[in-house]
Design a protein around this motif. Structure first.
Motif, mmCIF file in Angstrom:
data_model
loop_
_atom_site.group_PDB
_atom_site.id
_atom_site.type_symbol
_atom_site.label_atom_id
_atom_site.label_comp_id
_atom_site.label_asym_id
_atom_site.label_seq_id
_atom_site.Cartn_x
_atom_site.Cartn_y
_atom_site.Cartn_z
ATOM 1 N N PRO A 155 57.585 42.388 39.429
ATOM 2 C CA PRO A 155 57.106 41.927 40.738
ATOM 3 C C PRO A 155 56.778 43.071 41.697
ATOM 4 N N GLU A 156 57.602 44.143 41.672
ATOM 5 C CA GLU A 156 57.340 45.270 42.570
ATOM 6 C C GLU A 156 55.998 45.930 42.249
ATOM 7 N N LEU A 157 55.718 46.101 40.951
ATOM 8 C CA LEU A 157 54.446 46.699 40.560
ATOM 9 C C LEU A 157 53.294 45.745 40.837
ATOM 10 N N ALA A 158 53.529 44.449 40.681
ATOM 11 C CA ALA A 158 52.487 43.464 40.973
ATOM 12 C C ALA A 158 52.078 43.547 42.440
ATOM 13 N N ARG A 159 53.082 43.702 43.331
ATOM 14 C CA ARG A 159 52.773 43.825 44.753
ATOM 15 C C ARG A 159 52.071 45.142 45.043
ATOM 16 N N ALA A 160 52.551 46.206 44.424
ATOM 17 C CA ALA A 160 51.969 47.527 44.689
ATOM 18 C C ALA A 160 50.501 47.594 44.267
ATOM 19 N N HIS A 161 50.183 46.970 43.142
ATOM 20 C CA HIS A 161 48.805 47.007 42.624
ATOM 21 C C HIS A 161 47.999 45.775 43.016
ATOM 22 N N ARG A 162 48.626 44.832 43.744
ATOM 23 C CA ARG A 162 47.961 43.628 44.231
ATOM 24 C C ARG A 162 47.274 42.852 43.092
ATOM 25 N N VAL A 163 47.973 42.740 41.969
ATOM 26 C CA VAL A 163 47.336 42.120 40.804
ATOM 27 C C VAL A 163 47.251 40.606 40.905
ATOM 28 N N ALA A 164 47.893 40.006 41.903
ATOM 29 C CA ALA A 164 47.747 38.565 42.107
ATOM 30 C C ALA A 164 46.498 38.235 42.922
ATOM 31 N N THR A 165 45.771 39.276 43.345
ATOM 32 C CA THR A 165 44.489 39.084 44.035
ATOM 33 C C THR A 165 43.362 39.405 43.075
ATOM 34 N N LEU A 166 42.193 38.849 43.322
ATOM 35 C CA LEU A 166 41.058 39.105 42.436
ATOM 36 C C LEU A 166 40.701 40.588 42.394
ATOM 37 N N ASP A 167 40.667 41.232 43.557
ATOM 38 C CA ASP A 167 40.289 42.656 43.589
ATOM 39 C C ASP A 167 41.306 43.511 42.842
ATOM 40 N N ALA B 192 37.457 32.923 38.727
ATOM 41 C CA ALA B 192 37.472 32.143 39.965
ATOM 42 C C ALA B 192 38.730 32.409 40.782
ATOM 43 N N ARG B 193 39.867 32.621 40.089
ATOM 44 C CA ARG B 193 41.124 32.863 40.785
ATOM 45 C C ARG B 193 42.112 33.497 39.823
ATOM 46 N N VAL B 194 43.199 34.018 40.379
ATOM 47 C CA VAL B 194 44.293 34.588 39.604
ATOM 48 C C VAL B 194 45.518 33.714 39.818
ATOM 49 N N HIS B 195 46.177 33.326 38.720
ATOM 50 C CA HIS B 195 47.404 32.547 38.774
ATOM 51 C C HIS B 195 48.588 33.500 38.601
ATOM 52 N N ALA B 196 49.509 33.520 39.533
ATOM 53 C CA ALA B 196 50.728 34.337 39.413
ATOM 54 C C ALA B 196 51.862 33.426 38.993
ATOM 55 N N ARG B 197 52.504 33.733 37.864
ATOM 56 C CA ARG B 197 53.570 32.900 37.325
ATOM 57 C C ARG B 197 54.755 33.765 36.916
ATOM 58 N N PRO B 198 55.966 33.365 37.253
ATOM 59 C CA PRO B 198 57.141 34.078 36.728
ATOM 60 C C PRO B 198 57.254 33.853 35.232
#
Length: 252
Positions: free
Chosen positions: A208-220, A242-248
């Motif tokens: 999760p920390e890396l996901a936030r740092a790299h903003r991988v839950a956003t399209l960009d 069309a979108r990114v799905h973030a799932r645990p």
């Protein structure tokens, strides 16, 4: 009072209800499920699932749904390696339409005589002869929620091994690679599979920390991370999802 209440009507709950009704048709089985869930993300079904589906009597119905057979996988964990499902003697695996697969098992359980109550299990209470679940009372209670909702309400603790998150997106399949493909990267690993409907599911599994740092839950952020890969970007191509799905997706 019913015999068995199953909390959750997903694949595990529906398969349990179906198997129980086949084994003991005199027993009453009720699936208790809120009826509302997040859109399931596509899945790969291992070859070992075939005898299970055959035992449940749904193999022909599964084949008729048009899931995509896959004959192997390739993984780059710093060194490229391949796995051939057919060579293992187990037969092909399947890239499945999860919504259709879930619906198949649920309908089979209902056809076998199980019932479904659309409700959420809240604060189940143990009684001398069973369980009071609010909408129903049952002699036995099965937690098939997938996230141990009922067990945690009864005081169970979750022992988490990690807190991984998957950032997944669907694109049109370019028919470049039919196998399941995995590629390790600095922040985790990528996974891609061609799924029914001419689509491809591609996901980055990371902390999760890396996901936030790299903003991988956003399209960009997702596209920027994909562009840094060696193989995934070639397989997926330039199409913007069309979108990114973030799932645990952690292990626990």
């Amino acid at each position: 009072m019913i015999d068995v209440a199953v909390a959750g009507a997903g694949p595990s709950g529906a398969a349990f209800a179906l198997a129980l009704r086949q084994h003991a048709p005199s027993r009453t089985v009720v699936l208790v499920d809120p009826g509302v869930s997040r859109e399931p993300i596509g899945e790969a079904l291992h070859p070992a699932a075939r005898p299970v589906l055959a035992h449940l009597g749904v193999w022909d119905r599964f084949l008729a749904q048009g899931h995509r057979p896959v004959h192997g996988s390739v993984a780059d964990w710093g060194r490229l390696g391949e796995s051939d499902f057919l060579g293992s003697g187990l037969g092909e695996a399947w890239h499945v339409d999860r919504a259709a697969f879930d619906r198949l098992l649920l309908e089979a359980a209902l056809d076998a005589g199980a019932e479904r109550y659309t409700a959420r299990v809240r604060e189940p209470r143990a009684e001398a002869d069973g369980w009071d679940l609010g909408p129903v009372r049952a002699r036995y209670l099965v937690d098939a929620t997938g996230t141990a909702v009922v067990a945690r309400q009864l005081g169970a603790s979750v022992l988490a091994e990690d807190r991984l998150l998957a950032a997944a997106a669907r694109t049109n399949d370019r028919a470049v690679e039919a196998r399941t493909v995995i590629e390790a990267v600095a922040e985790g690993w990528w996974y891609t599979a061609a799924i029914p409907g001419g689509l491809r599911l591609t996901a980055l599994v990371t902390d999760p920390e890396l996901a936030r740092a790299h903003r991988v839950a956003t399209l960009d952020g997702w596209e920027a991370a994909l562009a840094r890969t060696r193989w995934m970007s070639r397989i997926v191509g330039p199409e913007r999802p069309a979108r990114v799905h973030a799932r645990p997706c952690g292990s626990w």
